[in-house]
Design an enzyme around this catalytic site. Structure first.
Site, PDB file in Angstrom:
ATOM      1  N   LYS A 116       0.820  -1.221   0.000  1.00 19.40           N
ATOM      2  CA  LYS A 116       0.000   0.000   0.000  1.00 19.40           C
ATOM      3  C   LYS A 116       0.845   1.257   0.000  1.00 19.40           C
ATOM      4  O   LYS A 116       0.480   2.258  -0.613  1.00 19.40           O
ATOM      5  CB  LYS A 116      -0.963   0.004   1.189  1.00 19.40           C
ATOM      6  CG  LYS A 116      -2.065  -1.023   1.037  1.00 19.40           C
ATOM      7  CD  LYS A 116      -3.284  -0.653   1.838  1.00 19.40           C
ATOM      8  CE  LYS A 116      -4.423  -1.618   1.509  1.00 19.40           C
ATOM      9  NZ  LYS A 116      -5.474  -1.637   2.496  1.00 19.40           N
ATOM     10  N   LYS A 200      -5.550 -10.645  -6.320  1.00 20.25           N
ATOM     11  CA  LYS A 200      -6.767 -10.981  -5.571  1.00 20.25           C
ATOM     12  C   LYS A 200      -7.917 -10.041  -5.948  1.00 20.25           C
ATOM     13  O   LYS A 200      -7.677  -8.893  -6.346  1.00 20.25           O
ATOM     14  CB  LYS A 200      -6.505 -10.946  -4.065  1.00 20.25           C
ATOM     15  CG  LYS A 200      -6.274  -9.578  -3.515  1.00 20.25           C
ATOM     16  CD  LYS A 200      -6.276  -9.545  -1.984  1.00 20.25           C
ATOM     17  CE  LYS A 200      -6.099  -8.100  -1.571  1.00 20.25           C
ATOM     18  NZ  LYS A 200      -6.059  -7.798  -0.188  1.00 20.25           N
ATOM     19  N   LYS A 203     -11.500  -4.489  -3.401  1.00 20.19           N
ATOM     20  CA  LYS A 203     -12.322  -3.294  -3.624  1.00 20.19           C
ATOM     21  C   LYS A 203     -11.502  -2.156  -4.182  1.00 20.19           C
ATOM     22  O   LYS A 203     -12.041  -1.194  -4.706  1.00 20.19           O
ATOM     23  CB  LYS A 203     -13.074  -2.886  -2.357  1.00 20.19           C
ATOM     24  CG  LYS A 203     -12.267  -2.824  -1.094  1.00 20.19           C
ATOM     25  CD  LYS A 203     -13.207  -2.776   0.124  1.00 20.19           C
ATOM     26  CE  LYS A 203     -12.588  -3.452   1.314  1.00 20.19           C
ATOM     27  NZ  LYS A 203     -13.546  -3.909   2.297  1.00 20.19           N
TER      28      LYS A 203
HETATM   29  P1  TYM Z   1     -10.944  -6.321   4.492  1.00 14.26           P
HETATM   30  O1  TYM Z   1     -11.990  -5.312   4.815  1.00 14.26           O
HETATM   31  O2  TYM Z   1      -9.978  -6.001   3.400  1.00 14.26           O
HETATM   32  O3  TYM Z   1     -11.616  -7.713   4.106  1.00 14.26           O
HETATM   33  C1  TYM Z   1     -12.568  -8.359   4.940  1.00 14.26           C
HETATM   34  C2  TYM Z   1     -12.333  -9.860   4.914  1.00 14.26           C
HETATM   35  O4  TYM Z   1     -12.438 -10.358   3.569  1.00 14.26           O
HETATM   36  C3  TYM Z   1     -11.270 -11.108   3.249  1.00 14.26           C
HETATM   37  N1  TYM Z   1     -10.974 -10.934   1.811  1.00 14.26           N
HETATM   38  C4  TYM Z   1     -10.789 -11.949   0.961  1.00 14.26           C
HETATM   39  N2  TYM Z   1     -10.811 -13.280   1.127  1.00 14.26           N
HETATM   40  C5  TYM Z   1     -10.576 -14.065   0.038  1.00 14.26           C
HETATM   41  N3  TYM Z   1     -10.337 -13.550  -1.207  1.00 14.26           N
HETATM   42  C6  TYM Z   1     -10.311 -12.213  -1.422  1.00 14.26           C
HETATM   43  N4  TYM Z   1     -10.087 -11.729  -2.647  1.00 14.26           N
HETATM   44  C7  TYM Z   1     -10.537 -11.350  -0.310  1.00 14.26           C
HETATM   45  N5  TYM Z   1     -10.589  -9.988  -0.164  1.00 14.26           N
HETATM   46  C8  TYM Z   1     -10.846  -9.760   1.138  1.00 14.26           C
HETATM   47  C9  TYM Z   1     -10.169 -10.501   4.120  1.00 14.26           C
HETATM   48  O5  TYM Z   1      -9.097 -11.406   4.291  1.00 14.26           O
HETATM   49  C10 TYM Z   1     -10.924 -10.241   5.397  1.00 14.26           C
HETATM   50  O6  TYM Z   1     -11.012 -11.417   6.180  1.00 14.26           O
HETATM   51  N6  TYM Z   1      -7.603  -5.613   8.147  1.00 14.26           N
HETATM   52  C11 TYM Z   1      -8.884  -6.262   7.820  1.00 14.26           C
HETATM   53  C12 TYM Z   1     -10.010  -5.856   8.726  1.00 14.26           C
HETATM   54  C13 TYM Z   1      -9.719  -6.046  10.171  1.00 14.26           C
HETATM   55  C14 TYM Z   1      -9.660  -7.285  10.877  1.00 14.26           C
HETATM   56  C15 TYM Z   1      -9.386  -6.928  12.223  1.00 14.26           C
HETATM   57  C16 TYM Z   1      -9.822  -8.617  10.502  1.00 14.26           C
HETATM   58  C17 TYM Z   1      -9.481  -5.053  11.063  1.00 14.26           C
HETATM   59  N7  TYM Z   1      -9.280  -5.569  12.315  1.00 14.26           N
HETATM   60  C18 TYM Z   1      -9.258  -7.922  13.205  1.00 14.26           C
HETATM   61  C19 TYM Z   1      -9.694  -9.600  11.496  1.00 14.26           C
HETATM   62  C20 TYM Z   1      -9.413  -9.241  12.832  1.00 14.26           C
HETATM   63  C21 TYM Z   1      -9.271  -5.873   6.405  1.00 14.26           C
HETATM   64  O7  TYM Z   1      -8.898  -4.831   5.911  1.00 14.26           O
HETATM   65  O8  TYM Z   1     -10.145  -6.725   5.805  1.00 14.26           O
END
Ligand code: TYM
Length: 337
Positions: A116, A200, A203
């Site tokens: 990023k 992957k 968004k």
């Molecule tokens: P975020 O908002 O990017 O995504 C939410 C969840 O979706 C999963 N994900 C995917 N899984 C499979 N294939 C994909 N292409 C794909 N894109 C997204 C992500 O792995 C995630 O599980 N940092 C985290 C949010 C967060 C969090 C936490 C998660 C903040 N605090 C504590 C777990 C525990 C995030 O940005 O996810």
């Protein structure tokens, strides 16, 4: 998930952009299944969303929209604690305490930070760098045992483990539980872009055609699948033969995840067929998955009062669960009076 030890599940999603198929298959549908097995806390990570450029006016509406999308996907606020991260100040407070434990070297190794920040590290926000420590606070505050996430978040959960172990050692306490990342099997751990099987689904991809949203109409879903990148070969009869064909592997993996089969089982039906036959079948199962979620989402998203009530109730329960842990963390580092 082992049922022999008490399990507590914690996970979050950033309220930026709409929920897409990667989130749904990689995380949310697995959260839904865990609700009956463990105490679950799921939250909208609006503090994490501050690390990217976001219109302040959009953040609150995004939080409601994402909450509605989670409920429409099957998160039941009667079973799970659903809340907005910033409504529980203990996340930020614990993050600051853990900043004393986390090492700069550890954060420098985070691939998401490297991706990023890119070449512009000097111009990146401090929050982007510190992002994984806030994520550790999210998890450790509730003494989570399992953190269901997609593959892209695994490194952050591993960092959380390192922080928990170092904190417990440094302050000679047994406060933090060392959590397990809980990653989906098959290809759901990493759903790939429909335009490029090597990146992957995300968004932040500028191409809308790269992902399927819960808000897409049936026609849009069918069109995105029709236009998805593929190769000219027919489908093989075994999973190993897909390893060199990332786009084909992704589409078959999505199909398998939706119908609940192994890749080899899917190939039993489709071996020898081309994408002209496979894509309409994939579009059909996708529409069957998403259309009812979209209908529920359309009903829920207008109901701001109900969504606000659910989130407030969830925050109150989360505050109750997290407060004793924060208090013990403060005592451990000498902040308690
Ligand atoms: P975020 O908002 O990017 O995504 C939410 C969840 O979706 C999963 N994900 C995917 N899984 C499979 N294939 C994909 N292409 C794909 N894109 C997204 C992500 O792995 C995630 O599980 N940092 C985290 C949010 C967060 C969090 C936490 C998660 C903040 N605090 C504590 C777990 C525990 C995030 O940005 O996810």
């Amino acid at each position: 998930m082992s049922t022999s030890t008490p399990t507590r599940v914690v996970s979050g999603i950033q309220p930026t952009g709409g929920l897409h198929l990667g989130n749904l298959l990689g995380a949310i549908l697995r959260w839904v299944r865990m609700q009956d097995e463990a105490q679950c806390l799921f939250f909208l990570a609006d503090l994490h969303a501050l690390t990217v450029d976001l219109d302040p006016a959009e953040l609150s509406s995004n939080v409601r929209e994402m909450a509605a999308a989670l409920i429409a996907s099957g998160i039941d606020p009667k079973k799970s604690i659903l809340f907005r991260q910033s409504a529980v100040p203990a996340h930020s407070e614990l993050c600051w305490i853990l900043n004393g434990t986390a090492r700069v070297g550890w954060l420098n190794r985070m691939t998401q930070w490297k991706d990023k920040a890119g070449k512009n590290r000097e111009g990146a926000s401090v929050a982007l760098f510190d992002y994984p420590v806030l994520q550790a606070a999210d998890i450790l505050l509730y003494q989570a045992t399992h953190v269901p996430v997609g593959e892209d978040q695994k490194q952050h959960v591993e960092l959380t483990r390192d922080i928990a172990i170092k904190f417990n050692n440094d302050f000679d306490v047994e406060l933090f539980i060392v959590p397990e990342p809980f990653i989906g099997g098959g290809t759901t751990a990493r759903i790939m872009s429909l335009r490029d099987g090597k990146v992957k689904m995300s968004k932040s991809d500028p191409s809308e055609m790269s992902r399927v949203h819960l808000t897409d109409s049936d026609d849009e879903i069918a069109q995105k699948i029709r236009k998805a990148k593929t190769d000219p070969e027919p489908l093989p009869d075994n999973a190993a033969a897909l390893e060199t064909r990332p786009e084909a592997k992704n589409l078959v993996g999505i199909y398998a995840a939706i119908v609940g089969e192994e890749i080899d089982q899917v190939l039993d039906h489709f071996a020898g067929q081309g994408f002209g036959q496979f894509k309409p079948a994939l579009a059909d199962v996708l529409v069957a998955l998403i259309a009812p979620i979209r209908a529920r989402l359309n009903d829920l998203r207008q109901n701001h009062d109900e969504l606000d009530r659910i989130l407030a109730e969830g925050a109150a329960r989360a505050i109750e669960l997290g407060s004793p842990v924060l208090a013990q963390a403060k005592t451990a580092v000498g902040l308690a009076r």
